[in-house]
Design an enzyme around this catalytic site. Sequence first.
Site, mmCIF file in Angstrom:
data_model
loop_
_atom_site.group_PDB
_atom_site.id
_atom_site.type_symbol
_atom_site.label_atom_id
_atom_site.label_comp_id
_atom_site.label_asym_id
_atom_site.label_seq_id
_atom_site.Cartn_x
_atom_site.Cartn_y
_atom_site.Cartn_z
ATOM 1 N NE ARG A 1 -6.634 4.425 6.068
ATOM 2 C CZ ARG A 1 -6.086 5.564 6.454
ATOM 3 N NH1 ARG A 1 -6.370 6.055 7.652
ATOM 4 N NH2 ARG A 1 -5.243 6.206 5.677
ATOM 5 C CB CYS B 1 -4.117 10.233 12.112
ATOM 6 S SG CYS B 1 -2.504 9.497 12.354
ATOM 7 N NE ARG C 1 1.580 10.427 10.496
ATOM 8 C CZ ARG C 1 0.955 9.405 9.902
ATOM 9 N NH1 ARG C 1 -0.096 8.892 10.451
ATOM 10 N NH2 ARG C 1 1.383 8.939 8.752
ATOM 11 C CG ASP D 1 4.105 1.388 9.545
ATOM 12 O OD1 ASP D 1 4.186 1.629 8.333
ATOM 13 O OD2 ASP D 1 3.874 2.254 10.394
ATOM 14 C CE LYS E 1 -1.423 1.557 4.139
ATOM 15 N NZ LYS E 1 -1.113 2.950 4.498
ATOM 16 C CG ASN E 2 2.509 2.631 3.472
ATOM 17 O OD1 ASN E 2 1.353 2.982 3.251
ATOM 18 N ND2 ASN E 2 2.953 2.399 4.687
HETATM 19 C C1 EPZ Z 1 4.927 6.864 6.294
HETATM 20 O O1 EPZ Z 1 4.171 7.901 6.874
HETATM 21 C C2 EPZ Z 1 3.994 5.666 6.222
HETATM 22 N N1 EPZ Z 1 2.847 6.003 5.370
HETATM 23 C C3 EPZ Z 1 3.525 5.305 7.623
HETATM 24 O O2 EPZ Z 1 2.725 4.138 7.508
HETATM 25 C C4 EPZ Z 1 4.746 4.995 8.481
HETATM 26 O O3 EPZ Z 1 4.325 4.719 9.803
HETATM 27 C C5 EPZ Z 1 5.706 6.187 8.479
HETATM 28 O O4 EPZ Z 1 6.054 6.528 7.134
HETATM 29 C C6 EPZ Z 1 6.989 5.913 9.242
HETATM 30 O O5 EPZ Z 1 7.630 4.795 8.689
HETATM 31 C C7 EPZ Z 1 3.002 5.977 4.031
HETATM 32 O O6 EPZ Z 1 4.071 5.693 3.511
HETATM 33 C C8 EPZ Z 1 1.776 6.302 3.214
HETATM 34 P P1 EPZ Z 1 7.043 10.195 8.255
HETATM 35 P P2 EPZ Z 1 4.759 9.400 6.870
HETATM 36 O O7 EPZ Z 1 6.905 11.453 7.483
HETATM 37 O O8 EPZ Z 1 5.592 9.619 5.679
HETATM 38 C C9 EPZ Z 1 7.515 13.558 11.473
HETATM 39 C C10 EPZ Z 1 0.887 2.755 7.897
HETATM 40 O O9 EPZ Z 1 0.549 2.188 8.934
HETATM 41 N N2 EPZ Z 1 7.268 14.505 10.367
HETATM 42 O O10 EPZ Z 1 8.144 9.250 7.886
HETATM 43 O O11 EPZ Z 1 3.629 10.318 7.104
HETATM 44 C C11 EPZ Z 1 6.291 12.706 11.794
HETATM 45 O O12 EPZ Z 1 5.428 13.375 12.668
HETATM 46 C C12 EPZ Z 1 1.350 4.189 7.934
HETATM 47 O O13 EPZ Z 1 0.906 2.207 6.763
HETATM 48 C C13 EPZ Z 1 7.408 15.872 10.607
HETATM 49 O O14 EPZ Z 1 7.720 16.302 11.719
HETATM 50 O O15 EPZ Z 1 5.682 9.396 8.152
HETATM 51 C C14 EPZ Z 1 6.918 11.482 12.427
HETATM 52 O O16 EPZ Z 1 7.181 11.740 13.790
HETATM 53 C C15 EPZ Z 1 1.146 4.805 9.302
HETATM 54 N N3 EPZ Z 1 7.181 16.744 9.586
HETATM 55 C C16 EPZ Z 1 8.240 11.338 11.680
HETATM 56 O O17 EPZ Z 1 8.487 12.605 11.071
HETATM 57 C C17 EPZ Z 1 6.854 16.319 8.322
HETATM 58 O O18 EPZ Z 1 6.686 17.167 7.409
HETATM 59 C C18 EPZ Z 1 8.216 10.281 10.580
HETATM 60 O O19 EPZ Z 1 7.056 10.534 9.802
HETATM 61 C C19 EPZ Z 1 6.725 14.931 8.104
HETATM 62 C C20 EPZ Z 1 6.950 14.053 9.134
#
Ligand code: EPZ
Length: 458
Positions: free
Chosen positions: A425, A145, A150, A333, A47-48
């Site tokens: 999802r 969420c 996020r 995850d 999915k990701n």
């Molecule tokens: C991706 O989310 C995945 N989703 C998530 O999977 C996964 O948990 C996550 O990466 C971490 O591996 C998809 O790929 C669609 P991040 P993403 O940006 O990209 C902070 C699932 O269960 N951050 O890597 O949104 C954030 O708050 C989902 O399939 C900022 O501060 O996660 C977090 O603490 C859930 N500012 C950390 O970085 C930003 O602009 C990592 O988040 C972006 C992120």
Amino acid sequence: MGTSSRLQLQRTDFQWTGLREKDFEMDKFVIRGGNPLLGTIHVSGAKNSALPLMAAALLTDEQVILENIPQVRDIQTERNLLAAMGATVELGYGKAQHRTIIQCDKVLNPEASYELVKTMRASTLVLGPLVARFGRARVSLPGGCAIGARPIDLHIKGLERLGATMTVEHGYVEAKADRLRGGEIAFDKISVTGTEDLLMAATLADGDTIMQNCAREPEVVDLANLLIKMGANIEGAGTSTIRIKGVAKLHGAKHRIIPDRIEAGTFIVAGALNGGDLHVVGCDPSHLTVVLQKLEEVGVKITKTADGVRVQSEGSLKAADVATEEYPGFPTDMQAQFMALATQAEGTSIITENIFENRFMHAQEMLRMGANIKIEGRRAIVRGKTLLSGAAVLASDLRASASLVLAALVADGETIIDRVYHIDRGYEQIEEKLKGVGAQIRRIGELLPKRAGVVTKG
Ligand code: EPZ
């Protein structure tokens, strides 16, 4: 078909006859624990990976064909998002297909509305491609969420570094640029979709872009591989430094999505419960190195096979500590799924969640099943082995709901998991797959009065 106003139906009666989530008040799973999982279970496409790769189709006016697309709700949401902009999106799950064909030659409305983005924050992945190809984008801020705030500040800062004018007002982020220009981006934090969003944007920028402190997930590499097939000039995907030479135009391409490493990891943990012997096929073990090592530490036998991973357990498990990290570390995850396993391990397991600030919601529900878990900030202290007992529990987010399925598979008696739309999802027909290897699981759905009686079988 009965005419009572609230039909208890097996979802499989519908097979996606066009009913939508809101036609079902709340799907539930009913699971009776105790059965070891035996046999072969198949992993779907990631999915990701599918989500950013579908967004990448916005970068060209030619057809992009993606195969091995998982039949999950987030993909339907992404399809609706692209179609709302004017893209043509075919999505077929016929026997041999699991394929989408996307063409963005008539995108008139480079916008992602709140209505759609609020159901899937990954919609922000259209931001970079839209401003790169059309010079403008208007995307709703995703909001938080269940697992955390996020934010998307890294996406915004990165696009500014590429010359976009960014404004945030009325809950939307707007990006404008005659043409993005190459630049240097160093991410304050490692962000998966942040890396993916900016990678897509940079492919059409004027000049060279260097991105540092990038995410190294296999899904980032899969995206880069599609973009390179489309004519992009990218080096270093999968490492923390990615170099992109902007090009004027990208063309269509055909690509097969990588397997879902988190779905695979979830099934591997399921096979470790109740002394199972499960062959998880269609996954790539190299995407799960740390997870597989951790399971061996817990006392599970892992065998890499020609087409996946075989997991065997004698039933007794040892406690082990886990700390989530960015790839290739232990994936956040998989944290909830490991917690379910830890309740069955002899000893104390300390689970540290370093990525998201609120990703222990599943612990509360496991406590109601009899688990011994103490939350201290970013740490969960799990004492096992505890006999879990079936209970009525509530799914709060995608991976939490998967962990409750695992807990229910090992619990004594019957568990009812409510709000399983969360699991839909990211897991393709998980109840059918688990039933196929011996789990006692069924889905019940309640139809809202307005729809009752109009559903036909098949
Ligand atoms: C991706 O989310 C995945 N989703 C998530 O999977 C996964 O948990 C996550 O990466 C971490 O591996 C998809 O790929 C669609 P991040 P993403 O940006 O990209 C902070 C699932 O269960 N951050 O890597 O949104 C954030 O708050 C989902 O399939 C900022 O501060 O996660 C977090 O603490 C859930 N500012 C950390 O970085 C930003 O602009 C990592 O988040 C972006 C992120």
